[in-house]
Design an enzyme around this catalytic site. Structure first.
Site, PDB file in Angstrom:
ATOM      1  N   HIS A  82      -0.360  27.307  25.746  1.00 20.41           N
ATOM      2  CA  HIS A  82       0.460  27.030  26.925  1.00 20.41           C
ATOM      3  C   HIS A  82      -0.110  27.770  28.122  1.00 20.41           C
ATOM      4  O   HIS A  82      -0.462  28.943  28.032  1.00 20.41           O
ATOM      5  CB  HIS A  82       1.907  27.472  26.707  1.00 20.41           C
ATOM      6  CG  HIS A  82       2.762  27.293  27.923  1.00 20.41           C
ATOM      7  ND1 HIS A  82       3.324  26.073  28.258  1.00 20.41           N
ATOM      8  CD2 HIS A  82       3.119  28.151  28.906  1.00 20.41           C
ATOM      9  CE1 HIS A  82       3.998  26.203  29.388  1.00 20.41           C
ATOM     10  NE2 HIS A  82       3.894  27.450  29.796  1.00 20.41           N
ATOM     11  N   ASP A 161      17.010  24.331  28.445  1.00 18.38           N
ATOM     12  CA  ASP A 161      16.013  24.872  29.371  1.00 18.38           C
ATOM     13  C   ASP A 161      15.890  23.996  30.613  1.00 18.38           C
ATOM     14  O   ASP A 161      15.814  24.508  31.734  1.00 18.38           O
ATOM     15  CB  ASP A 161      14.656  24.990  28.678  1.00 18.38           C
ATOM     16  CG  ASP A 161      13.566  25.391  29.656  1.00 18.38           C
ATOM     17  OD1 ASP A 161      13.698  26.466  30.266  1.00 18.38           O
ATOM     18  OD2 ASP A 161      12.615  24.616  29.831  1.00 18.38           O
ATOM     19  N   ARG A 168      18.453  27.331  38.137  1.00 16.27           N
ATOM     20  CA  ARG A 168      17.765  28.516  38.678  1.00 16.27           C
ATOM     21  C   ARG A 168      17.005  28.184  39.945  1.00 16.27           C
ATOM     22  O   ARG A 168      16.913  28.997  40.865  1.00 16.27           O
ATOM     23  CB  ARG A 168      16.809  29.083  37.623  1.00 16.27           C
ATOM     24  CG  ARG A 168      17.516  29.768  36.471  1.00 16.27           C
ATOM     25  CD  ARG A 168      16.582  29.961  35.289  1.00 16.27           C
ATOM     26  NE  ARG A 168      15.350  30.632  35.691  1.00 16.27           N
ATOM     27  CZ  ARG A 168      14.158  30.429  35.126  1.00 16.27           C
ATOM     28  NH1 ARG A 168      14.043  29.553  34.135  1.00 16.27           N
ATOM     29  NH2 ARG A 168      13.108  31.079  35.542  1.00 16.27           N
ATOM     30  N   SER A 183      12.335  30.497  28.820  1.00 10.78           N
ATOM     31  CA  SER A 183      12.104  29.096  29.171  1.00 10.78           C
ATOM     32  C   SER A 183      10.823  28.581  28.522  1.00 10.78           C
ATOM     33  O   SER A 183      10.809  27.544  27.859  1.00 10.78           O
ATOM     34  CB  SER A 183      12.024  28.947  30.699  1.00 10.78           C
ATOM     35  OG  SER A 183      11.590  27.651  31.072  1.00 10.78           O
TER      36      SER A 183
END
Length: 433
Positions: A82, A161, A168, A183
């Site tokens: 990632h 998420d 957010r 997240s």
């Protein structure tokens, strides 16, 4: 159990239990807890923080809020990668074929780009016929046959998420290490990988602007992974200038092919080899980073990585001809040169400005619903440390728009040219494991 009591506890610095976090996340996902209460909770977390156990519990609560992927049908240790996002970051297109060629299975789910950072899914969709959605049986079969498959994220993967991130974004609580870490890791855990290598970008074109922030995020995510019995490694890499020379979907696919052929920019190749080496060690293919790095250099030079990429493209319906002729990828109608107005050395290329310029051309999205133009983007002809004479081409704009003066100006402003050659900044700052 009442949400207002949990908000008050976190506001006052009291740690939340696993049961309380599951109550909050499940209730919010189901619509039983309203936005205004979850906003208050996010702000309380922003100011009070969370300890390692809390963050791990929050991660699992979000990972279990929707579908989870079972990779039990795939043979071997499944390794995922990632990136926290950057400009010109086409590393997955290079790293995953190299890791697969080394015999380590990679069953990867990737996202789309938003704002000035690109997405792997968008890059792959620039290949004619490429299918980013596969039935789960074919996804698993492709990984067993070719050691790799790459698809878009499931619509119901960690839905908490998605909901919490959107909240957010409009409540000034994005920049919270516990919320960022949970997240990212909730999606990785829900995706079913046994081991995870994280590429944490740091610099002007990254979400984390300082090395200190990036180290804190990396350490938190590694801690989450270990507490959940996933081998997790974080590589902190530089994103003060765009990675490689191409920014834009089809342009980046072509550059990835060039690297898999053994060419390409040295810094791009370096970070790809580092990430691939850590992934193959985590997958059990090699006993050490040094052995893995040496073997992967051989795989790159032999063309095995390129051959694996070709099989991957063909297996997902794409035109494998692009591997031999990247000119088959979408091409923009116009190419406009941006020329230097002074001489010296390139001291900086602001990655975020270049990313925004590419987005304005149509290579990225300002909003999730925006359409992508796969052919457009920016080719950087000068990078940090390069000498420049007056009139030299700094960059080439690939555009389908008639008016490009503002884009040219933005690119010119992104370049800092001075008298002295700057010191070289390493592409890999450090590794957290």
């Amino acid at each position: 159990m009442r949400m207002v009591d949990l908000i008050q506890n976190k506001r006052d610095g009291v740690r939340l239990t696993r049961e309380q976090l599951y109550f909050a996340i499940q209730g919010y996902t189901k619509g039983e807890i309203p936005d205004y209460q979850m906003s208050a909770m996010a702000m309380a977390i922003y100011f009070q923080g969370m300890d390692e156990e809390e963050i791990a519990d929050l991660t699992m609560a979000m990972a279990n809020s929707g579908d989870t992927v079972s990779l039990a049908g795939i043979r071997g240790v499944k390794v995922d990668k990632h990136s926290t996002g950057g400009v010109g970051d086409k590393t997955s297109l290079i790293v995953v074929p190299l890791v697969a060629a080394a015999g380590v299975p990679v069953a990867k789910m990737s996202g789309r780009g938003l704002g000035h950072t690109g997405g792997t899914v968008d890059k792959l969709e620039s290949i004619s016929g490429f299918r980013i959605e596969l039935p789960s049986e074919q996804f698993i079969r492709n990984v067993n046959d070719n050691k790799m498959a790459l698809v878009g994220q499931s619509g119901n993967l960690a839905p908490a998420d998605k909901q919490l991130y959107a909240l957010r974004d409009v409540t000034a609580t994005v920049n919270s290490i516990p919320l960022i870490a949970s997240s990212i890791m909730s999606k990785k855990i829900a995706s079913g990988a046994d081991a995870i290598v994280l590429d944490v970008k740091v610099g002007s074109g990254a979400f984390m602007k300082s090395l200190e922030e990036a180290e804190q995020l990396a350490a938190t995510m590694v801690s989450i992974g270990k507490s959940l019995n996933r081998k997790t490694i974080a590589v902190l890499s530089d994103m003060n200038e765009p990675l490689g020379t191409e920014v834009g979907n089809a342009l980046e696919v072509a550059e990835a092919i060039e690297v898999l052929r053994g060419g390409g920019e040295a810094r791009l190749k370096e970070i790809c080899l580092v990430l691939a080496a850590h992934m193959t060690v985590a997958g059990g293919a090699y006993p050490s980073f040094e052995k893995a790095r040496e073997a992967l250099e051989g795989i790159l030079e032999s063309g095995q990585g390129l051959a694996t990429f070709r099989k991957f493209v063909e297996a997902q319906g794409g035109d494998p001809g692009i591997v031999d002729d990247p000119g088959l990828l979408p091409q923009a109608a116009l190419q406009i040169s941006v020329r230097a107005e002074k001489e010296g050395y390139v001291q900086a290329v602001d990655a975020e400005s270049i990313g925004v310029a590419a987005m304005l051309l149509g290579a990225g999205r300002a909003r999730k619903e925006d359409a992508i133009d796969y052919s457009v983007g920016i080719s950087l002809r000068k990078k940090v440390g390069d000498p420049v004479r007056f009139g030299d081409v700094l960059a080439v704009i690939h555009s389908n728009k008639d008016q490009n003066q503002d884009i040219s100006g933005k690119i010119l402003d992104a370049y800092t040219i001075g008298e002295d050659r700057p010191d070289e900044v390493p592409v890999v700052h450090r590794v957290v494991q």
